[in-house]
Design a protein around this motif. Structure first.
Motif, mmCIF file in Angstrom:
data_model
loop_
_atom_site.group_PDB
_atom_site.id
_atom_site.type_symbol
_atom_site.label_atom_id
_atom_site.label_comp_id
_atom_site.label_asym_id
_atom_site.label_seq_id
_atom_site.Cartn_x
_atom_site.Cartn_y
_atom_site.Cartn_z
ATOM 1 N N ASP A 33 -4.271 6.840 -3.223
ATOM 2 C CA ASP A 33 -4.900 7.236 -1.960
ATOM 3 C C ASP A 33 -4.903 6.105 -0.931
ATOM 4 N N GLY A 34 -4.516 4.901 -1.326
ATOM 5 C CA GLY A 34 -4.455 3.786 -0.390
ATOM 6 C C GLY A 34 -5.806 3.249 0.034
ATOM 7 N N ARG A 35 -6.894 3.734 -0.563
ATOM 8 C CA ARG A 35 -8.236 3.284 -0.185
ATOM 9 C C ARG A 35 -8.878 2.382 -1.239
ATOM 10 N N ARG A 36 -8.270 2.317 -2.437
ATOM 11 C CA ARG A 36 -8.849 1.546 -3.529
ATOM 12 C C ARG A 36 -7.809 0.586 -4.095
ATOM 13 N N TRP A 79 -2.644 -0.915 -5.845
ATOM 14 C CA TRP A 79 -3.191 0.110 -4.968
ATOM 15 C C TRP A 79 -3.295 1.457 -5.689
ATOM 16 N N ASP A 89 1.174 3.743 1.908
ATOM 17 C CA ASP A 89 1.749 4.136 3.196
ATOM 18 C C ASP A 89 2.616 3.033 3.808
ATOM 19 N N GLU A 110 -13.205 -0.725 -3.147
ATOM 20 C CA GLU A 110 -12.828 0.098 -1.995
ATOM 21 C C GLU A 110 -12.325 -0.826 -0.877
ATOM 22 N N VAL A 111 -11.211 -0.446 -0.274
ATOM 23 C CA VAL A 111 -10.626 -1.262 0.794
ATOM 24 C C VAL A 111 -10.535 -0.396 2.045
ATOM 25 N N PRO A 112 -11.611 -0.283 2.798
ATOM 26 C CA PRO A 112 -11.543 0.534 4.024
ATOM 27 C C PRO A 112 -10.610 -0.106 5.032
ATOM 28 N N ARG A 113 -9.900 0.726 5.747
ATOM 29 C CA ARG A 113 -8.986 0.220 6.760
ATOM 30 C C ARG A 113 -9.736 0.064 8.083
ATOM 31 N N SER A 172 0.854 -1.185 0.000
ATOM 32 C CA SER A 172 0.000 0.000 0.000
ATOM 33 C C SER A 172 0.895 1.241 0.000
ATOM 34 N N ARG A 193 0.240 -2.004 4.647
ATOM 35 C CA ARG A 193 -0.504 -3.187 4.237
ATOM 36 C C ARG A 193 0.077 -3.763 2.955
#
Length: 642
Positions: A109-112, A106, A69, A129-132, A67, A72
């Motif tokens: 934005d690291g969310r999708r 990824w 950041d 969408e991959v919510p943390r 990811s 993940r």
């Protein structure tokens, strides 16, 4: 240290695969075999430390992706997309479907995550969408996020890559009505605009990636007959393509034709340099080319290119680590594929003070690499005058001098056919040399690495002109002063097919043949094999139901010439093979039995296209070695041997 190489020593070498450097440059994720399956592991990139195993299941993991950041990792397991914490804690399945899923990537934005799935009949691009999960919240493995399809056209996509702003996704494609040329397309991540082709009209464009500013892409294109690194302007607002600039030039390949990231160009984070490969003489160099405005205005050349790899071998690029280092995978004649860090001096600066550093070491200290022979580059000519290149391994005392040793030769044919044999880590060839054989592996017409014309030279010629190239190479080898005239033919996949066609084409030339999961009836293979293999066959030979192609398909099918075969033949095949289905070996074996031809056949019930399991690699190596020693060296089989 061992004084002699053996099969057990060869199969003990199992290097990590699929290296991915973390965003902060501290870790590298990779796949390593543990307890019979490929597991996701982490290794420190700088300094030394223990390996951290993140997965521990009975099925293989594939394609790990960090990811943005670095907290993940996404990966593939059992054709589903999974996301797990980089500390090995929580994991969640985010995309699953019976049609299969692959290539998770990824968004910035690291969310999708985008990924490829055939759930609508094509390898189309999907978004999820991959919510943390918040602190202390367990993952929901029983409910997957809903995925959205971004493409609806009847085309397959591959190798997706996000633009830095998350607006666009670059992908590779082949149009159903034009299989010759491969293209790059831009896909709207919001699905508001249809995909549009941006490169590859009338040529092959592969290996695409984004420039750090998001205003251009870098890729390989063979529009001048050779794969050159090119930069193409992209309007970040509309995704429209603009001016294209060549960054390399000359009659030489500057990347690998498969388009995979390891063989593609990579732009430094500062946008001032491009790392790419330079292919020559069965080797690949890692080269960094500076990108300066005056060079771009003049069209570019490789005059400012700097080679970085520490020694000749097969080198591939993992990616940049900051602006001053490259992570690469390198293998040589005496080193298996391992991860290296190469220092990169600044543009126009002095050479880097640091030295190249090997990060992983997969070679056991007991291997007698000091006894390995160095490969020799060989150039010869086919009967129609086409230049051919090959790599030769031979015993040191078979030097062609008066009184020197004379040895039999194994002619090796690579798979593909759009591939080539590099002078890298081939310990089984070294084992055959130790046993008293020479190995000549030939880049027949249709191979990559020699330009578009050579790559297309076996169009309508499968099992014919390329077979004649190998026969000509065999005759050349048999006539050398270090050879005793005895020849065998060996190969896997397309190389296994070449084994059969060579035995049919020139039956009296060979003392033995080894067919590893090769075709025997290419029209039937077209009808029964997987989509990738079928497209490759159609790209070169057309469709077998075309009356104009029917005779070419029959001419290229060795099962119809089984009565001509004279040499003993060994056939090995996996029962789960979907690329070259088991029917191909079954048909060949049936024909050999009808004709009363001597052959040996062995099936691996748990293998697909090639040998994945270590015990099967051990068994296959042992069988091939024993077969060649018996029929090429005239040695009696060992008691209890394979």
């Amino acid at each position: 240290m061992r004084e002699r190489l053996d099969v057990d020593a060869i199969v003990a070498v199992d290097p990590p695969q699929a290296f991915r450097v973390s965003p902060d440059g501290r870790w590298v994720a990779c796949l390593e075999e543990i307890a019979g399956a490929r597991q996701v592991c982490l290794r420190p990139l700088r300094g030394r430390g223990p390996r951290r195993q993140l997965t521990a299941v009975a099925s293989d993991a594939a394609d790990p992706q960090w990811s943005p950041d670095g907290t993940r990792l996404a990966f593939v397991r059992e054709r589903a997309i999974w996301v797990m914490d980089a500390d090995g804690g929580r994991s969640q399945r985010v995309a699953d479907h019976p049609a299969g899923n692959e290539a998770p990537r990824w968004a910035p934005d690291g969310r999708r995550l985008c990924f490829l799935s055939r759930r609508r009949g094509w390898s189309q691009l999907w978004l999820v969408e991959v919510p943390r999960p918040g602190p202390g919240r367990p993952p929901r493995v029983d409910r997957e996020p809903e995925a959205t399809c971004l493409t609806a056209e009847a085309r397959d996509l591959a190798l997706p890559s996000w633009s830095p702003d998350g607006r666009w996704i670059l992908a590779a494609t082949t149009e159903p009505d034009d299989l010759v040329n491969e293209r790059l397309v831009i896909v709207d991540a919001a699905a508001e605009m249809p995909p549009r082709v941006v490169a590859g009209q009338g040529s092959t464009a592969v290996g695409g990636g984004w420039w750090p500013d998001g205003r251009s892409i870098v890729y390989l294109d063979d529009q001048d007959g050779w794969f050159q690194v090119r930069r193409l302007a992209i309007d970040p607002a509309t995704g429209d393509a603009g001016r294209s600039t060549a960054l390399t030039a000359g009659p030489q390949e500057h990347g690998l034709a498969d388009g995979e990231p390891y063989g593609a160009p990579h732009v430094a984070p500062d946008g001032r340099r491009v790392a790419h490969l330079r292919v020559h003489d069965g080797l690949t160099d890692v080269v960094v080319t500076s990108i300066e405005p005056e060079r771009q205005r003049t069209g570019g050349s490789d005059a400012r290119a700097m080679r970085l790899d520490p020694e000749p071998g097969l080198w591939r690029i993992v990616g940049w680590v900051g602006d001053d280092q490259l992570a690469v995978v390198g293998e040589t004649n005496t080193r298996p594929p391992d991860l290296w860090l190469l220092p990169v001096p600044p543009p126009g600066g002095r050479p880097a003070a640091e030295e190249p550093r090997q990060v992983t070491d997969s070679r056991p200290g007991a291997l007698p690499v000091h006894r390995f022979v160095a490969p020799e580059r060989v150039r010869l000519e086919a009967r129609d005058g086409l230049p051919l290149e090959a790599i030769l391994w031979r015993p040191a005392d078979a030097d062609g001098q008066p009184g020197g040793r004379r040895v039999p030769v194994v002619i090796d044919a690579h798979g593909g056919p759009t591939s080539q044999r590099f002078a890298g880590w081939w310990p089984f060839f070294q084992l055959l040399v130790q046993d008293g054989m020479a190995v000549l592996t030939v880049d027949f017409r249709g191979s990559t690495g020699y330009g578009r014309a050579f790559r297309r030279a076996n169009v309508d010629e499968w099992g014919h002109a390329d077979t004649q190239d190998l026969v000509d190479a065999g005759r050349w080898a048999a006539a050398q002063p270090w050879a005793d005239g005895r020849l065998a033919i060996h190969g896997g996949s397309y190389g296994g097919y070449m084994t059969l066609t060579c035995l049919v084409e020139e039956p009296g030339l060979w003392r033995a043949g080894v067919d590893l999961y090769g075709d025997s009836e290419i029209a039937e293979s077209y009808r029964h094999g997987d989509r990738v293999g079928r497209i490759d066959l159609e790209r070169m030979m057309g469709r077998p139901d075309d009356p104009a192609k029917a005779e070419l398909y029959r001419r290229g099918s060795p099962v119809y010439g089984a009565e001509r075969i004279e040499a003993p033949l060994l056939l090995l095949h996996g029962r789960k093979d979907e690329r070259v289905v088991p029917l191909m070996t079954e048909r060949m074996v049936a024909a050999l039995r009808i004709e009363g031809k001597y052959h040996e056949v062995h099936w691996y019930d748990d293998e697909g296209h090639g040998w994945r399991r270590r015990e099967n690699r051990r068994d296959a190596y042992a069988r091939v070695r024993a077969f060649l020693k018996r029929h090429l060296l005239d040695e009696a089989p060992e008691a209890g041997g394979a």
